[in-house]
Design a protein around this motif. Structure first.
Motif, PDB file in Angstrom:
ATOM      1  N   GLY A  25      36.449 -21.814  10.097  1.00 15.87           N
ATOM      2  CA  GLY A  25      35.171 -21.486   9.480  1.00 15.87           C
ATOM      3  C   GLY A  25      35.136 -20.021   9.068  1.00 15.87           C
ATOM      4  O   GLY A  25      34.637 -19.673   8.008  1.00 15.87           O
ATOM      5  N   TYR A  26      35.682 -19.159   9.931  1.00 19.15           N
ATOM      6  CA  TYR A  26      35.752 -17.729   9.646  1.00 19.15           C
ATOM      7  C   TYR A  26      37.193 -17.281   9.469  1.00 19.15           C
ATOM      8  O   TYR A  26      37.440 -16.167   9.025  1.00 19.15           O
ATOM      9  CB  TYR A  26      35.085 -16.948  10.785  1.00 19.15           C
ATOM     10  N   SER A  27      38.129 -18.126   9.874  1.00 21.61           N
ATOM     11  CA  SER A  27      39.571 -17.865   9.772  1.00 21.61           C
ATOM     12  C   SER A  27      39.885 -16.425  10.162  1.00 21.61           C
ATOM     13  O   SER A  27      40.396 -15.638   9.381  1.00 21.61           O
ATOM     14  CB  SER A  27      40.077 -18.148   8.351  1.00 21.61           C
ATOM     15  N   CYS A  28      39.607 -16.122  11.415  1.00 23.46           N
ATOM     16  CA  CYS A  28      39.631 -14.732  11.876  1.00 23.46           C
ATOM     17  C   CYS A  28      40.963 -14.388  12.537  1.00 23.46           C
ATOM     18  O   CYS A  28      41.296 -14.914  13.609  1.00 23.46           O
ATOM     19  CB  CYS A  28      38.489 -14.511  12.858  1.00 23.46           C
ATOM     20  N   MET A  29      41.729 -13.520  11.898  1.00 20.43           N
ATOM     21  CA  MET A  29      42.948 -13.019  12.530  1.00 20.43           C
ATOM     22  C   MET A  29      42.597 -12.352  13.855  1.00 20.43           C
ATOM     23  O   MET A  29      41.627 -11.601  13.954  1.00 20.43           O
ATOM     24  CB  MET A  29      43.647 -12.020  11.612  1.00 20.43           C
ATOM     25  N   GLY A  30      43.390 -12.631  14.870  1.00 25.52           N
ATOM     26  CA  GLY A  30      43.139 -12.069  16.186  1.00 25.52           C
ATOM     27  C   GLY A  30      42.332 -12.958  17.107  1.00 25.52           C
ATOM     28  O   GLY A  30      42.083 -12.602  18.261  1.00 25.52           O
ATOM     29  N   TYR A  31      41.920 -14.117  16.627  1.00 27.86           N
ATOM     30  CA  TYR A  31      41.125 -15.037  17.450  1.00 27.86           C
ATOM     31  C   TYR A  31      41.973 -15.742  18.496  1.00 27.86           C
ATOM     32  O   TYR A  31      41.533 -16.002  19.617  1.00 27.86           O
ATOM     33  CB  TYR A  31      40.469 -16.077  16.537  1.00 27.86           C
ATOM     34  N   GLU A  32      43.218 -16.052  18.151  1.00 22.15           N
ATOM     35  CA  GLU A  32      43.987 -17.037  18.901  1.00 22.15           C
ATOM     36  C   GLU A  32      44.233 -16.666  20.365  1.00 22.15           C
ATOM     37  O   GLU A  32      44.029 -17.494  21.264  1.00 22.15           O
ATOM     38  CB  GLU A  32      45.343 -17.272  18.214  1.00 22.15           C
ATOM     39  N   ILE A  33      44.695 -15.456  20.635  1.00 20.71           N
ATOM     40  CA  ILE A  33      45.056 -15.096  22.007  1.00 20.71           C
ATOM     41  C   ILE A  33      43.828 -15.063  22.910  1.00 20.71           C
ATOM     42  O   ILE A  33      43.825 -15.704  23.975  1.00 20.71           O
ATOM     43  CB  ILE A  33      45.843 -13.778  22.033  1.00 20.71           C
ATOM     44  N   PRO A  34      42.752 -14.341  22.554  1.00 20.62           N
ATOM     45  CA  PRO A  34      41.585 -14.383  23.443  1.00 20.62           C
ATOM     46  C   PRO A  34      40.955 -15.762  23.543  1.00 20.62           C
ATOM     47  O   PRO A  34      40.491 -16.155  24.620  1.00 20.62           O
ATOM     48  CB  PRO A  34      40.619 -13.367  22.820  1.00 20.62           C
ATOM     49  N   ALA A  35      40.939 -16.521  22.440  1.00 21.37           N
ATOM     50  CA  ALA A  35      40.378 -17.867  22.513  1.00 21.37           C
ATOM     51  C   ALA A  35      41.156 -18.722  23.491  1.00 21.37           C
ATOM     52  O   ALA A  35      40.582 -19.567  24.201  1.00 21.37           O
ATOM     53  CB  ALA A  35      40.378 -18.512  21.133  1.00 21.37           C
ATOM     54  N   ALA A  36      42.477 -18.521  23.552  1.00 27.11           N
ATOM     55  CA  ALA A  36      43.291 -19.287  24.495  1.00 27.11           C
ATOM     56  C   ALA A  36      42.845 -19.032  25.933  1.00 27.11           C
ATOM     57  O   ALA A  36      42.871 -19.951  26.768  1.00 27.11           O
ATOM     58  CB  ALA A  36      44.767 -18.930  24.319  1.00 27.11           C
ATOM     59  N   LEU A  37      42.425 -17.805  26.233  1.00 29.49           N
ATOM     60  CA  LEU A  37      41.926 -17.513  27.573  1.00 29.49           C
ATOM     61  C   LEU A  37      40.664 -18.315  27.863  1.00 29.49           C
ATOM     62  O   LEU A  37      40.518 -18.918  28.930  1.00 29.49           O
ATOM     63  CB  LEU A  37      41.638 -16.012  27.726  1.00 29.49           C
ATOM     64  N   GLY A  38      39.730 -18.310  26.889  1.00 33.19           N
ATOM     65  CA  GLY A  38      38.495 -19.067  27.082  1.00 33.19           C
ATOM     66  C   GLY A  38      38.753 -20.551  27.243  1.00 33.19           C
ATOM     67  O   GLY A  38      38.146 -21.220  28.087  1.00 33.19           O
ATOM     68  N   VAL A  39      39.665 -21.090  26.421  1.00 37.57           N
ATOM     69  CA  VAL A  39      39.993 -22.509  26.516  1.00 37.57           C
ATOM     70  C   VAL A  39      40.631 -22.818  27.862  1.00 37.57           C
ATOM     71  O   VAL A  39      40.307 -23.821  28.508  1.00 37.57           O
ATOM     72  CB  VAL A  39      40.920 -22.919  25.354  1.00 37.57           C
ATOM     73  N   GLN A  40      41.544 -21.942  28.316  1.00 37.34           N
ATOM     74  CA  GLN A  40      42.199 -22.180  29.603  1.00 37.34           C
ATOM     75  C   GLN A  40      41.196 -22.138  30.745  1.00 37.34           C
ATOM     76  O   GLN A  40      41.291 -22.925  31.705  1.00 37.34           O
ATOM     77  CB  GLN A  40      43.297 -21.136  29.822  1.00 37.34           C
ATOM     78  N   LEU A  41      40.204 -21.242  30.668  1.00 38.88           N
ATOM     79  CA  LEU A  41      39.162 -21.193  31.695  1.00 38.88           C
ATOM     80  C   LEU A  41      38.336 -22.478  31.704  1.00 38.88           C
ATOM     81  O   LEU A  41      37.913 -22.952  32.762  1.00 38.88           O
ATOM     82  CB  LEU A  41      38.244 -19.986  31.464  1.00 38.88           C
TER      83      LEU A  41
END
Length: 638
Positions: free
Chosen positions: A455-471
């Motif tokens: 939706g926003y195709s935001c570079m830099g989202y992937e690594i921090p989002a992975a933390l949230g998903v893992q939590l």
């Protein structure tokens, strides 16, 4: 599922003396959502980076709260929002997290993350510190002075990217502000970023709070049923369509409507294409699934879209990638039926609106059409089934690894992952060339496996989002797929993953620049200018040797275990080792370009990126001719 603790009834007139910050944290700890009889704690943790604007307020309140409000230490304010958004998406929007920052740069660093959350309708609570409400000294450290407006601070830049914004300038003003914030976070039609700007003096000010403010509150996440008249119109449209096509968007996932959609497609045999947000609405092997649609879609889905006489959008915003910049739905008589929980999206493309919760509305449609025994023509079903089989052979060809000693292409990296993962694995991506390849090629095995933020195709989202998903999904393998450009944007939360012991798997694809924009630049006549990570030549151009950066060493320096893979065989082994790892692990691989070996199929539909109307360089002149040809196919659906 969370069972809220019982709260003893407060005596009439009872109060608790707390600071504003302490009261807010105590309030947040007792908020719950409920949908379909299941309750979840709404705000499960607070991310924070502290400075003078929040350390003595929210920071002190979190110390006092202890385990009642878990604290997560971030390294970048934007990244903290991305992590919270990843958590909310993985939680089906039924759980969320808060993010607190100091004033000034800490607060303005939230803007990108807030925009991403709001664009994607994902709830996150932002608690930036603000300048003094009492103005004992102007300006204070990090305060932006606005000569024509004394009540403006940098936090006002969060207004346009928030679904709800309030500045709490008195302690008692927190009560209505906090309640409105919870209402917005839990409303499926309103969810997005919510900002409560907190002046640092007000955070630390004590007040006698009514005890009922801290009572347990359960916010029902509604499932509104469609209007009977709209449902009747929808049933008539589906029954009279000869070549209907469903476009499944993110609303299918937000509603938890995947099983209902699968049953509807199985009963009617209407093919289902998916947007980036909607991919995984059906498993890849469901007979009705025809893959991604639009500029990054499959040939099967896009050919069906060109001939469809009825397009049934379910939970989609119809972005330009989905509509191929208004060139995809080419039948002169095509009509649209939009099932969406927001009237704003339901009325797009001059559609018949069907406003309601996706699962509830699909159930109503299924019941009405089932009673009529509705099913698409067998010849139509056979045609798209055969087209799907042809596309799968193209995917197999792109995924085929071949020589185990060769350097893999990006598509082959995905193919090796495809061999390895199960329905438990979750893949996260957001920007670069990977979203296009994933949308066309990836075989989603479960509703939650495909996590691409487009939706926003935001570079830099992937690594921090992975933390949230893992939590949100402990015990499940979580993969963050990034190119070198995206990695360099935002690698800092690797430190947080190490600190929290989150076993995320990071795959870095090194292609020495912005591969996606490089290809786009070439196609529009800009000759890949400024898109490669290379040194300058004597002529001043960026066409020298690749920069001698070592991203694997960088990831290792931040605490990750790193596995380097120089070939297909090494990559296969490294991915398997990473999947089984119990701590943060990075797989680093240099990819081969698709120019030298088989790559993914090209785009199956157009995307409008305007080309220079006048130019002297031949590449731009030729690109403009192609642009004019494609532009002529655009239409407005009225």
């Amino acid at each position: 599922m969370t069972t809220p603790p019982t709260t003893p009834a407060a005596a009439p007139g009872a109060t608790r003396r707390l600071t504003t910050a302490q009261a807010l944290i105590a309030f947040l700890a007792r908020q719950y959502t409920e949908r379909d009889g299941r309750r979840h704690r709404l705000i499960n943790a607070t991310w924070g980076i502290f400075g003078h604007g929040n350390v003595a307020g929210i920071g002190q309140a979190l110390v006092e709260a202890g385990p009642a409000m878990p604290y997560l230490q971030g390294r970048s304010e934007q990244a903290m929002v991305h992590a919270a958004v990843g958590y909310a998406r993985q939680s089906g929007r039924l759980r969320a997290q808060a993010v607190t920052t100091s004033i000034g740069p800490g607060a303005t660093n939230l803007v990108t993350g807030a925009a991403l959350a709001t664009v994607n309708h994902l709830p996150v609570l932002l608690l930036p510190g603000d300048t003094f409400a009492t103005r004992p000294a102007d300006p204070v450290l990090q305060q932006l002075e606005v000569p024509h407006a004394g009540d403006v601070s940098v936090n006002d830049c969060l207004r346009p990217v928030s679904r709800y914004f309030d500045r709490v300038t008195r302690p008692e003003a927190l009560i209505p502000a906090a309640l409105q914030a919870m209402r917005t976070l839990t409303d499926p039609a309103e969810a997005g970023a919510v900002t409560l700007a907190l002046p640092q003096d007000v955070q630390a000010e004590a007040y006698d709070w009514p005890a009922e403010f801290f009572a347990t509150r359960v916010w029902n996440v509604r499932r509104p049923a469609p209007d009977p008249y709209e449902l009747e119109q929808a049933v008539r449209a589906v029954r009279t369509a000869r070549r209907p096509l469903i476009v499944a968007g993110g609303g299918v996932h937000h509603s938890g409507a995947e099983e209902t959609l699968a049953a509807f497609a199985a009963a009617t045999r209407i093919p289902v294409a998916s947007t980036q947000a909607g991919k995984g609405s059906l498993r890849h092997d469901h007979p009705a699934d025809v893959g991604g649609i639009g500029s990054t879609g499959t040939a099967t889905a896009d050919d069906l879209a060109r001939e469809a006489d009825l397009v049934i959008g379910i939970g989609t915003r119809y972005t330009d990638f989905t509509t191929a910049s208004s060139t995809l739905f080419a039948d002169p008589a095509v009509r649209f039926l939009n099932l969406n929980i927001t009237g704003f999206d339901a009325h797009k493309l001059a559609a018949l609106p069907l406003v309601g919760d996706a699962r509830t509305a699909i159930e109503a449609l299924c019941e009405a059409l089932g009673a009529l025994g509705h099913r698409v023509d067998l010849a139509y079903e056979s045609a798209y089934t055969e087209a799907k089989e042809r596309w799968e052979r193209r995917v197999d060809a792109a995924f085929a690894a071949g020589d185990p000693e060769a350097r893999p292409t990006q598509a082959q990296v995905l193919g090796l992952l495809d061999e390895l993962v199960t329905e438990d694995d979750i893949l996260i991506n957001a920007a670069g060339s990977l979203p296009g390849d994933l949308h066309k090629l990836w075989r989603a095995r479960s509703a939650q496996q495909y996590h691409v933020e487009y939706g926003y195709s935001c570079m830099g989202y992937e690594i921090p989002a992975a933390l949230g998903v893992q939590l949100a999904a402990p015990g499940r393998p979580v993969w963050a797929l990034v190119g070198d450009g995206t990695y360099l944007m935002n690698p800092t939360e690797i430190v947080t993953a190490v600190q929290e012991g989150l076993p995320v798997k990071l795959v870095i694809l090194q292609n020495h620049g912005y591969a996606s924009i490089g290809g786009l630049s070439e196609s529009v006549g800009a000759e890949r200018f400024g898109t490669a990570y290379r040194g300058r030549t004597e002529q001043g151009e960026f066409t020298g040797a690749p920069l001698p950066v070592d991203l694997a060493a960088n990831a290792a320096s931040l605490g990750m275990d790193v596995l380097r893979a120089g070939s297909v065989g090494e990559l296969r082994r490294a991915l398997a080792e990473a999947r089984g790892a119990d701590r943060p692990t990075c797989v680093y691989v240099e990819t081969e370009t698709a120019d030298t070996v088989s790559g993914p199929p090209p785009a199956q539909a157009w995307w409008d990126v305007p080309v220079a109307e006048t130019a002297t360089r031949p590449s731009a002149v030729e690109a403009r001719k192609e642009y004019d040809r494609q532009f002529a196919a655009r239409r407005r659906h009225l």
